[in-house]
Design a protein around this motif. Structure first.
Motif, PDB file in Angstrom:
ATOM      1  N   GLY A  60       0.880  -1.360  -0.011  1.00  0.00           N
ATOM      2  CA  GLY A  60      -0.048   0.037  -0.058  1.00  0.00           C
ATOM      3  C   GLY A  60       0.717   1.292   0.037  1.00  0.00           C
ATOM      4  O   GLY A  60       0.382   2.264  -0.380  1.00  0.00           O
ATOM      5  N   ASN A  61       2.239   1.034   0.310  1.00  0.00           N
ATOM      6  CA  ASN A  61       2.979   2.283   0.213  1.00  0.00           C
ATOM      7  C   ASN A  61       3.919   2.344  -0.941  1.00  0.00           C
ATOM      8  O   ASN A  61       4.802   3.073  -1.092  1.00  0.00           O
ATOM      9  CB  ASN A  61       3.908   2.330   1.624  1.00  0.00           C
ATOM     10  N   GLY A  62       3.557   1.444  -1.995  1.00  0.00           N
ATOM     11  CA  GLY A  62       4.101   1.552  -3.075  1.00  0.00           C
ATOM     12  C   GLY A  62       5.657   1.134  -2.982  1.00  0.00           C
ATOM     13  O   GLY A  62       6.476   1.550  -3.588  1.00  0.00           O
ATOM     14  N   GLU A  63       5.810  -0.021  -2.029  1.00  0.00           N
ATOM     15  CA  GLU A  63       7.298  -0.542  -1.725  1.00  0.00           C
ATOM     16  C   GLU A  63       7.085  -2.079  -1.740  1.00  0.00           C
ATOM     17  O   GLU A  63       5.943  -2.734  -1.464  1.00  0.00           O
ATOM     18  CB  GLU A  63       7.704   0.144  -0.257  1.00  0.00           C
ATOM     19  N   LYS A  64       8.330  -2.634  -1.628  1.00  0.00           N
ATOM     20  CA  LYS A  64       8.493  -4.009  -1.480  1.00  0.00           C
ATOM     21  C   LYS A  64       9.811  -4.316  -1.234  1.00  0.00           C
ATOM     22  O   LYS A  64      10.681  -3.967  -1.700  1.00  0.00           O
ATOM     23  CB  LYS A  64       7.869  -4.968  -2.827  1.00  0.00           C
ATOM     24  N   ILE A  65      10.114  -5.307  -0.306  1.00  0.00           N
ATOM     25  CA  ILE A  65      11.365  -5.908  -0.130  1.00  0.00           C
ATOM     26  C   ILE A  65      11.290  -7.242  -0.592  1.00  0.00           C
ATOM     27  O   ILE A  65      10.591  -8.289  -0.013  1.00  0.00           O
ATOM     28  CB  ILE A  65      11.947  -5.886   1.354  1.00  0.00           C
ATOM     29  N   VAL A  66      12.304  -7.751  -1.544  1.00  0.00           N
ATOM     30  CA  VAL A  66      12.079  -8.842  -1.997  1.00  0.00           C
ATOM     31  C   VAL A  66      13.340  -9.828  -1.865  1.00  0.00           C
ATOM     32  O   VAL A  66      14.342  -9.510  -2.142  1.00  0.00           O
ATOM     33  CB  VAL A  66      11.931  -8.828  -3.833  1.00  0.00           C
ATOM     34  N   PRO A  67      13.249 -10.935  -1.140  1.00  0.00           N
ATOM     35  CA  PRO A  67      14.302 -11.722  -1.049  1.00  0.00           C
ATOM     36  C   PRO A  67      14.616 -12.477  -2.371  1.00  0.00           C
ATOM     37  O   PRO A  67      13.770 -13.041  -2.762  1.00  0.00           O
ATOM     38  CB  PRO A  67      14.124 -12.722   0.355  1.00  0.00           C
TER      39      PRO A  67
END
Length: 205
Positions: A64-71
């Protein structure tokens, strides 16, 4: 036997690669507002005898914040391309966005920026022509600096209308120099374009 097991374990660790946490963000280049829900893809590239092989190793959507941490497991002798589906009605993306190639950097961050479309048409007319040596030089810039830095130059008794063109939203600044009878005069103006707006900008000189 022990040596064989040790070698097998080393090869397994190399093939598995090191885990990196790729940080993705997507924002509006003009307002800074986030773009939630855009799809992302991490594609592994491997050069082989028959060309480049492509394997998608991670995919999903931004939060929802336009973010993602992708492993992601970063493996030796591989390149990784990060792709993000742009939002609808986009007319601009920053030069380094949309796809990146990484080679095992530690926890890289990739910031995608986009801007939506408006429509701009320009009309330029020499309404008080002195002679064929008349000249106008028009410089225009916008919020995302997506326009050419070279001036638009018209000579003589000009009367020119551009076709309506899709351009990024945001603030536009103009500077034009009119030369008539060997005298040059500077003019300045600005305007703002919002999404889906159609604007006809006229310069009479």
């Amino acid at each position: 036997m022990k040596l064989l097991l040790l070698l097998s374990a080393i090869l397994l660790l190399i093939s598995c690669g090191k885990e990196r946490h790729i940080h993705l963000t997507a924002k509006n280049a003009v307002t800074g507002a986030p773009y939630p829900g855009l799809n992302y893809y991490v594609v592994e590239e491997k050069e082989g005898n028959n060309g480049t092989d492509y394997t998608t190793v991670a995919t999903g959507t931004l939060d929802g914040n336009g973010e993602k941490i992708v492993p992601v497991k970063i493996r030796k002798n591989r390149s990784y391309v990060i792709r993000l589906d742009p939002p609808p009605n986009w007319c601009y993306m920053n030069e380094v966005s949309y796809s990146y190639t990484i080679h095992g950097e530690k926890s890289p961050t990739f910031d995608f920026t986009f801007a939506e479309c408006a429509t701009l048409q320009r009309k330029v007319k020499n309404t008080n022509c002195f002679d064929s040596n008349d000249k106008i030089e028009i410089y225009i810039d916008n919020s995302v600096h997506s326009l050419l830095s070279t001036p638009w130059i018209l000579n003589g008794c000009a009367d020119y209308t551009t076709v309506p063109t899709k351009v990024p939203v945001g603030n536009y600044t103009l500077h034009w120099i009119v030369t008539k009878n060997n005298v040059s005069t500077d003019y300045y103006d600005s305007f703002n374009l919002t999404e889906n707006e159609m604007k006809v900008y006229e310069i009479d000189y």
